[in-house]
Design a protein around this motif. Structure first.
Motif, PDB file in Angstrom:
ATOM      1  N   GLU A 206      51.282  45.700  47.854  1.00 43.16           N
ATOM      2  CA  GLU A 206      49.848  46.468  47.757  1.00 43.16           C
ATOM      3  C   GLU A 206      49.915  47.639  46.902  1.00 43.16           C
ATOM      4  OE1 GLU A 206      50.377  43.546  51.143  1.00 43.16           O
ATOM      5  OE2 GLU A 206      51.521  45.160  50.315  1.00 43.16           O
ATOM      6  N   HIS A 209      50.258  47.025  43.170  1.00 44.45           N
ATOM      7  CA  HIS A 209      48.957  46.692  42.574  1.00 44.45           C
ATOM      8  C   HIS A 209      48.114  47.867  42.222  1.00 44.45           C
ATOM      9  CE1 HIS A 209      49.324  42.174  44.065  1.00 44.45           C
ATOM     10  NE2 HIS A 209      50.121  42.500  43.100  1.00 44.45           N
ATOM     11  N   GLN A 376      50.816  33.139  35.097  1.00 45.47           N
ATOM     12  CA  GLN A 376      50.159  33.355  36.078  1.00 45.47           C
ATOM     13  C   GLN A 376      50.134  34.935  36.447  1.00 45.47           C
ATOM     14  OE1 GLN A 376      50.542  31.077  39.668  1.00 45.47           O
ATOM     15  NE2 GLN A 376      48.839  32.311  40.866  1.00 45.47           N
ATOM     16  N   GLU A 377      51.326  35.484  36.286  1.00 43.11           N
ATOM     17  CA  GLU A 377      51.493  36.953  36.748  1.00 43.11           C
ATOM     18  C   GLU A 377      50.888  37.703  35.609  1.00 43.11           C
ATOM     19  OE1 GLU A 377      54.886  40.045  38.023  1.00 43.11           O
ATOM     20  OE2 GLU A 377      55.437  38.298  37.091  1.00 43.11           O
ATOM     21  N   ALA A 380      46.942  37.426  35.664  1.00 44.15           N
ATOM     22  CA  ALA A 380      46.276  38.233  36.786  1.00 44.15           C
ATOM     23  C   ALA A 380      45.963  39.636  36.419  1.00 44.15           C
ATOM     24  CB  ALA A 380      47.198  38.283  38.008  1.00 44.15           C
ATOM     25  N   GLU A 449      36.518  36.114  37.691  1.00 48.84           N
ATOM     26  CA  GLU A 449      36.382  36.779  39.076  1.00 48.84           C
ATOM     27  C   GLU A 449      37.766  36.304  39.801  1.00 48.84           C
ATOM     28  OE1 GLU A 449      35.867  39.038  42.178  1.00 48.84           O
ATOM     29  OE2 GLU A 449      34.909  38.980  40.127  1.00 48.84           O
ATOM     30  N   ASP A 450      37.902  34.661  39.403  1.00 52.86           N
ATOM     31  CA  ASP A 450      38.906  34.003  40.533  1.00 52.86           C
ATOM     32  C   ASP A 450      40.518  34.566  40.061  1.00 52.86           C
ATOM     33  OD1 ASP A 450      38.826  32.808  38.154  1.00 52.86           O
ATOM     34  OD2 ASP A 450      39.068  30.779  38.897  1.00 52.86           O
ATOM     35  N   ASN A 452      41.361  37.375  40.382  1.00 53.47           N
ATOM     36  CA  ASN A 452      41.612  38.320  41.451  1.00 53.47           C
ATOM     37  C   ASN A 452      42.029  37.777  42.726  1.00 53.47           C
ATOM     38  OD1 ASN A 452      40.514  40.605  39.849  1.00 53.47           O
ATOM     39  ND2 ASN A 452      38.519  40.170  40.413  1.00 53.47           N
ATOM     40  N   SER A 453      42.131  36.372  42.882  1.00 56.83           N
ATOM     41  CA  SER A 453      42.898  35.711  43.925  1.00 56.83           C
ATOM     42  C   SER A 453      43.486  34.662  43.226  1.00 56.83           C
ATOM     43  CB  SER A 453      41.740  35.237  44.865  1.00 56.83           C
ATOM     44  OG  SER A 453      40.931  36.403  45.291  1.00 56.83           O
ATOM     45  N   PRO A 454      44.666  34.872  42.769  1.00 57.19           N
ATOM     46  CA  PRO A 454      45.227  33.558  41.906  1.00 57.19           C
ATOM     47  C   PRO A 454      45.771  32.609  42.785  1.00 57.19           C
ATOM     48  CG  PRO A 454      46.553  35.547  41.702  1.00 57.19           C
ATOM     49  CD  PRO A 454      45.011  36.158  42.311  1.00 57.19           C
ATOM     50  N   GLU A 455      46.039  32.957  44.052  1.00 56.09           N
ATOM     51  CA  GLU A 455      46.715  31.932  45.238  1.00 56.09           C
ATOM     52  C   GLU A 455      45.720  30.728  45.228  1.00 56.09           C
ATOM     53  OE1 GLU A 455      44.859  35.013  47.374  1.00 56.09           O
ATOM     54  OE2 GLU A 455      46.097  35.135  45.507  1.00 56.09           O
ATOM     55  N   GLU A 456      44.422  31.027  44.940  1.00 51.23           N
ATOM     56  CA  GLU A 456      43.494  30.024  45.382  1.00 51.23           C
ATOM     57  C   GLU A 456      42.912  29.203  44.365  1.00 51.23           C
ATOM     58  OE1 GLU A 456      39.997  32.393  46.603  1.00 51.23           O
ATOM     59  OE2 GLU A 456      41.069  33.608  47.997  1.00 51.23           O
TER      60      GLU A 456
END
Length: 521
Positions: A206, A209, A376-377, A380, A449-450, A452-456
């Motif tokens: 955290e 980030h 993905q990284e 993000a 926007e998504d 910001n929550s790549p795990e989803e």
């Protein structure tokens, strides 16, 4: 392979040799560069003339794998008045020029940096009952040193290192790093140049980030205000189980969020798995196409193009009303000359067999339609690029780790770019520039926007803006690796990911967890 030994007599006068009396006299064979660094250590630790050391058995200049000749380990009593706990203090020897005879570093004079201009330090909180320092920090420092030697990137204060694994290979939340000036060690003038000391600071995900979204220096200041998270001397505690935002929830909103809104991000680029396709050209046209799949080996940039990207990212840290990209034909900027004799990087370049395209033969092309590809990284970080950089009139660069492909996003406030509002997509060899208006940036932020929550969401993921003739794909990546800032504070770029180094470190740390830090003999 490394060994642990008391610093009593490394070859040719290592840091533990000398009179041992603290008188400052050293034998004639004592390397002058090493002498200067050890003198600073003796200033801090006059009662520890022979500290424990982790030493490279086969030196780097003899073909060994470890760039650091030594890592000295000192016991620091801290400062109770400042709430600084007792800790172990690690100091590297080898990123600077220890010998001055060109065996490792090219000697360039006494006025500039010695070698890479810095050594690494690390402060680890001493556990109750611990009588000897753990040796895993030395392996960590060797890994960072390998990165510096192979990429020729230098670190500076405020840089972050995305490591994605507990630094000691445990279950700790401390999985990434920031770098800052060592609070006690002063720059040293040696016969081969100046040496500064950069301290590694362990941080949580955290906090990493937050450093990316805002800036590393801001997060370092917050860590200094929280004793259990580092305190004034930024001591790493691998047992820390809470982030600074969990310890003090007001820090996120009152300091970080406001800082992002006011300052934006000072991260101007990262190494990444990325590629781009020119959709306005037939895919079979290989002569000028930049259609590159992730993992392939494109042609290399010329030295002038590489210098252009270096300057692009350096300017990203300058807070000007109109950020400026340097002219494409600049031959020498910021004191760096890329038209130089072959160096360590030339001999270590993984794609050294690829042909270098002469700068003069590469023309800048305006493209009608482009397709950007990120793992993905890297994907993000696109919201950071748009919100933290472009909306503040700046630019952001992704530099491929698999070749010399580069993608630079620029805002309309950046002067000197070869992408323009009339032709927003332009390429110079493998370097693509994309100019985005503020209105389009705002729209992209909504559509992305998504991220910001790549795990989803599931990969691959595609975003498209047909009227802009722009497509972005986020592709799966089976290997997580470290991401470094490409360029900070006037330092070099052209980064490599360190997956192979991380694998080596994980293996080494596992071995060292069961190995005593005291010499076996």
């Amino acid at each position: 392979m490394e060994g642990v030994r008391p610093g009593g007599g490394p070859p040719a006068g290592g840091p533990g040799s000398g009179s041992g009396s603290g008188s400052g006299s050293f034998p004639s064979l004592f390397p002058p560069g090493l002498h200067g660094i050890y003198g600073e250590c003796r200033r801090l630790y006059p009662d520890q003339p022979n500290p424990l050391q982790v030493t490279a058995i086969l030196k780097y200049w003899l073909g060994g794998p470890d760039p650091l000749d030594y890592v000295s380990m000192y016991r620091n009593l801290g400062n109770p008045a400042l709430n600084v706990p007792e800790h172990w203090h690690y100091v590297s020897f080898g990123l600077s020029d220890l010998y001055g005879d060109n065996r490792v570093h090219e000697f360039t004079g006494t006025d500039g940096p010695s070698g890479f201009g810095f050594e690494l330090t690390f402060r680890l909180k001493r556990e109750t009952g611990e009588s000897a320092p753990p040796t895993w920090p030395a392996e960590l420092m060797q890994g960072l040193a390998r990165y510096v030697f192979q990429s020729e990137n230098t670190f500076c204060s405020g840089d972050h290192v995305s490591w994605h694994s507990p630094l000691d290979n445990s279950e700790s939340r401390i999985q990434h790093m920031l770098l800052t000036e060592d609070p006690q060690m002063q720059p040293v003038q040696t016969p081969f140049g100046v040496v500064t000391f950069l301290q590694i600071v362990g941080i949580c995900t955290e906090e990493l980030h937050a450093a990316q979204q805002w800036n590393g220096q801001g997060i370092l200041e917050l860590l200094r205000t929280v004793p259990v998270a580092g305190g004034p001397w930024l001591i790493t505690d691998m047992r820390r189980g809470e982030t600074i935002f969990e310890i003090d929830p007001h820090l996120q909103q009152e300091r970080v969020d406001k800082g992002i809104e006011t300052d934006g991000s000072n991260l101007s680029g990262v190494s990444a798995k990325c590629a781009w396709d020119d959709l306005s050209r037939p895919p079979e046209d290989d002569e000028d196409s930049r259609s590159i799949c992730i993992g392939t080996q494109p042609r290399r940039l010329s030295g002038k193009d590489t210098e252009q990207i270096r300057e692009t990212l350096r300017r990203g840290l300058e807070i000007n009303s109109k950020p400026v990209l340097p002219p494409i034909n600049a031959q020498r900027q910021n004191g760096l000359n890329l038209d130089r004799a072959p160096s360590r990087k030339d001999s270590l370049e993984s794609e050294s067999s690829a042909a270098i395209i002469p700068h003069e033969l590469i023309r800048t092309r305006q493209l009608e339609s482009v397709h950007l590809k990120f793992n993905q990284e890297s994907g993000a970080l696109i919201p950071l690029c748009l919100r933290g950089r472009l909306l503040h009139g700046r630019h952001f660069t992704y530099k491929s780790i698999t070749g010399d492909t580069a993608i630079t996003f620029v805002s309309t406030g950046v002067e000197g770019a070869f992408a323009t509002e009339e032709h927003p997509y332009a390429a110079h060899g493998p370097w693509l520039q994309i100019l985005l208006t503020e209105e389009f940036v705002e729209r992209m932020l909504e559509d992305l926007e998504d991220l910001n929550s790549p795990e989803e969401f599931k990969l691959p993921k595609e975003y498209s803006w047909p009227e802009k003739k722009l497509k972005v794909s986020i592709l799966p990546d089976a290997v997580n690796g470290m991401v470094f800032p490409l360029f900070k504070g006037g330092q070099k770029l052209t980064c490599l990911k360190l997956n192979r180094f991380k694998d080596e470190l994980s293996s080494s740390v596992k071995k060292n967890k069961s190995r005593s830090s005291l010499p076996s003999n």
